[in-house]
Write a protein that holds these residues in place. Structure first.
Motif, PDB file in Angstrom:
ATOM      1  N   GLN A 204      19.672 -31.139  76.301  1.00 21.42           N
ATOM      2  CA  GLN A 204      18.263 -31.027  75.915  1.00 21.42           C
ATOM      3  C   GLN A 204      17.711 -29.724  76.488  1.00 21.42           C
ATOM      4  O   GLN A 204      17.878 -29.430  77.674  1.00 21.42           O
ATOM      5  N   LYS A 205      17.074 -28.953  75.650  1.00 21.60           N
ATOM      6  CA  LYS A 205      16.538 -27.664  76.093  1.00 21.60           C
ATOM      7  C   LYS A 205      15.402 -27.836  77.081  1.00 21.60           C
ATOM      8  O   LYS A 205      15.337 -27.173  78.113  1.00 21.60           O
ATOM      9  N   ASP A 206      14.467 -28.747  76.768  1.00 18.99           N
ATOM     10  CA  ASP A 206      13.352 -29.041  77.660  1.00 18.99           C
ATOM     11  C   ASP A 206      12.876 -30.447  77.341  1.00 18.99           C
ATOM     12  O   ASP A 206      13.305 -31.047  76.343  1.00 18.99           O
ATOM     13  N   PRO A 207      11.986 -31.029  78.167  1.00 21.05           N
ATOM     14  CA  PRO A 207      11.583 -32.434  77.970  1.00 21.05           C
ATOM     15  C   PRO A 207      10.959 -32.746  76.619  1.00 21.05           C
ATOM     16  O   PRO A 207      10.947 -33.896  76.189  1.00 21.05           O
ATOM     17  N   ASN A 258      14.882 -37.722  68.367  1.00 23.11           N
ATOM     18  CA  ASN A 258      13.562 -37.238  68.743  1.00 23.11           C
ATOM     19  C   ASN A 258      13.164 -37.801  70.102  1.00 23.11           C
ATOM     20  O   ASN A 258      13.260 -39.007  70.328  1.00 23.11           O
ATOM     21  N   PRO A 259      12.718 -36.949  71.038  1.00 25.70           N
ATOM     22  CA  PRO A 259      12.405 -37.437  72.389  1.00 25.70           C
ATOM     23  C   PRO A 259      11.291 -38.464  72.450  1.00 25.70           C
ATOM     24  O   PRO A 259      11.213 -39.244  73.399  1.00 25.70           O
ATOM     25  N   GLU A 260      10.418 -38.487  71.444  1.00 27.18           N
ATOM     26  CA  GLU A 260       9.343 -39.476  71.454  1.00 27.18           C
ATOM     27  C   GLU A 260       9.897 -40.896  71.430  1.00 27.18           C
ATOM     28  O   GLU A 260       9.251 -41.844  71.868  1.00 27.18           O
ATOM     29  N   GLU A 261      11.101 -41.016  70.911  1.00 25.82           N
ATOM     30  CA  GLU A 261      11.707 -42.335  70.789  1.00 25.82           C
ATOM     31  C   GLU A 261      12.112 -42.933  72.143  1.00 25.82           C
ATOM     32  O   GLU A 261      12.078 -44.134  72.341  1.00 25.82           O
ATOM     33  N   ASN A 292      18.493 -29.786  82.856  1.00 24.07           N
ATOM     34  CA  ASN A 292      17.951 -28.460  82.624  1.00 24.07           C
ATOM     35  C   ASN A 292      18.984 -27.462  82.103  1.00 24.07           C
ATOM     36  O   ASN A 292      19.244 -26.437  82.749  1.00 24.07           O
ATOM     37  N   PRO A 293      19.599 -27.713  80.925  1.00 25.67           N
ATOM     38  CA  PRO A 293      20.595 -26.774  80.432  1.00 25.67           C
ATOM     39  C   PRO A 293      20.030 -25.414  80.080  1.00 25.67           C
ATOM     40  O   PRO A 293      20.724 -24.418  80.116  1.00 25.67           O
ATOM     41  N   GLY A 294      18.714 -25.382  79.752  1.00 28.13           N
ATOM     42  CA  GLY A 294      18.076 -24.095  79.469  1.00 28.13           C
ATOM     43  C   GLY A 294      18.373 -23.587  78.079  1.00 28.13           C
ATOM     44  O   GLY A 294      19.272 -24.041  77.394  1.00 28.13           O
ATOM     45  N   ASN A 297      21.990 -22.213  77.153  1.00 30.95           N
ATOM     46  CA  ASN A 297      23.012 -23.205  76.842  1.00 30.95           C
ATOM     47  C   ASN A 297      22.876 -23.701  75.411  1.00 30.95           C
ATOM     48  O   ASN A 297      23.851 -23.851  74.691  1.00 30.95           O
ATOM     49  N   THR A 298      21.633 -23.994  75.028  1.00 29.28           N
ATOM     50  CA  THR A 298      21.390 -24.486  73.680  1.00 29.28           C
ATOM     51  C   THR A 298      21.774 -23.442  72.655  1.00 29.28           C
ATOM     52  O   THR A 298      22.414 -23.737  71.643  1.00 29.28           O
ATOM     53  N   ILE A 299      21.393 -22.193  72.892  1.00 31.61           N
ATOM     54  CA  ILE A 299      21.733 -21.117  71.976  1.00 31.61           C
ATOM     55  C   ILE A 299      23.246 -20.955  71.874  1.00 31.61           C
ATOM     56  O   ILE A 299      23.795 -20.725  70.808  1.00 31.61           O
TER      57      ILE A 299
END
Length: 351
Positions: A204-207, A258-261, A292-294, A297-299
């Motif tokens: 996850q890139k951010d919360p 989706n994080p809302e879930e 916190n992969p940042g 990492n995601t890119i």
């Protein structure tokens, strides 16, 4: 500014005990930094041969093909591919005329192949596409062609009347194609029949970003990935990605939530992965998200997917989600002349 558009293959995934042989021919026109014509050959969704109009040669893409076939094979395939290039140069121009496209980037494709299941049943695919949409496809059960749009009706009428050609295509799909498939699988048996279990992890890139469940390094390509809530399959706000090849011949796939879930109930959600190489289900819970992969990492994951597709498929053009097809095809010429509107393609089936 150059536009880079990847060809995504909407293909049947290989189940354990199932093998497939497919070829993709793609002609491109417009201002884009790709070869004008390419051929990609796949066995069990992995590339084993390649040709493009820049290198002007069919080349092996696996060690088992290099070892098993000699110069005569590659010279013959190169001769066929070179002739087919000229036909497809014409095909794409005719397709553009039919769709009234005079500018922009466009692609014309031909895909054919066959599949052999472990129960002995077979399937055959033989289809043309334009700009990522179906143009015309062959139904071997009825020996007729299906035209999903008005621009292909002229072609359908003429090809339906070619009884001998349609019988040939059916025979090719059910016999010759299957024989070549068996031969290639025999060549690469140690590679093609291996079973490599996936590595699975969450990112996850951010919360506020979606949670990415990624499986990578698995072979064969068929894999089942689901998000579960309280141990029940969960489909709301879930996006399933395309299975993509890695450069080493294995595959990767992602499924996002989706994080809302889940953010207020992390214990309830988990990613479940099933693969023939794993003795049991692989389960990763949301609480196991890598901390916190940042963005880097995601890119890296996204770029890795793109590089893999580009390397294996030579970054062919067109936002294309394609289905199925196989072998002996025909190409349209002048739309204004119904008698001459569908010139027969030269024999384009690869071995």
């Amino acid at each position: 500014m150059r536009t880079v558009i990847l060809l995504l293959l909407g293909v049947h995934l290989a189940y354990a005990g199932t093998h497939s042989l497919k070829y993709f021919y793609t002609a491109v026109s417009g201002d884009i930094d790709f070869p004008e014509f390419t051929i990609v050959g796949l066995v069990d969704e992995g590339q084993f041969m390649y040709f493009d109009s820049n290198i002007k040669r069919v080349v092996p893409k696996t060690e088992w093909m290099r070892q098993k076939e000699g110069a005569d094979y590659w010279d013959g395939e190169t001769q066929t591919a070179t002739g087919t290039h000229q036909n497809f140069r014409n095909n794409i121009q005719v397709a553009k005329e039919r769709f009234n496209h005079s500018t922009g980037v466009h692609s014309f494709q031909f895909m054919y192949g066959c599949q052999l299941d472990d129960d002995g049943s077979t399937r055959g695919y033989w289809q043309y596409g334009y700009d990522g949409d179906d143009f015309i496809s062959f139904d071997k059960s009825t020996l007729t062609w299906t035209a999903p749009n008005a621009q292909a009706v002229i072609t359908k009428k003429k090809w339906d009347d070619d009884k001998a050609g349609n019988e040939y295509q059916k025979t090719y799909l059910e016999n010759e194609c299957i024989e070549w498939l068996k031969k290639y699988v025999g060549y690469g048996k140690d590679t093609l029949e291996r079973k490599d279990a996936p590595e699975v992890f969450l990112l996850q890139k951010d919360p506020s970003s979606p949670v990415l469940c990624q499986a990578t390094g698995f072979y064969p390509s068929n894999i089942m990935m689901t998000w579960q809530k309280n141990k029940e399959d969960h489909y709301e706000d879930v996006a399933v990605g395309t299975t993509l090849p890695n450069i080493d011949g294995t595959f990767q796939k992602t499924i996002t939530l989706n994080p809302e879930e889940w953010k207020n109930n992390k214990e309830a959600y988990r990613c479940v992965v099933q693969h023939v190489g794993a003795a049991q289900d692989i389960v990763v819970t949301v609480k196991d998200i890598r901390s916190n992969p940042g963005s880097d990492n995601t890119i890296a994951i996204v770029v890795g997917c793109l590089v893999a597709v580009a390397a294996v498929l030579a970054a062919i053009v067109g936002l294309v989600l394609w289905k199925r097809s196989n072998g002996y095809g025909k190409a349209s010429t002048k739309d204004s002349d119904s008698e001459n509107s569908d010139q027969q393609l030269s024999q384009v089936t690869s071995k």
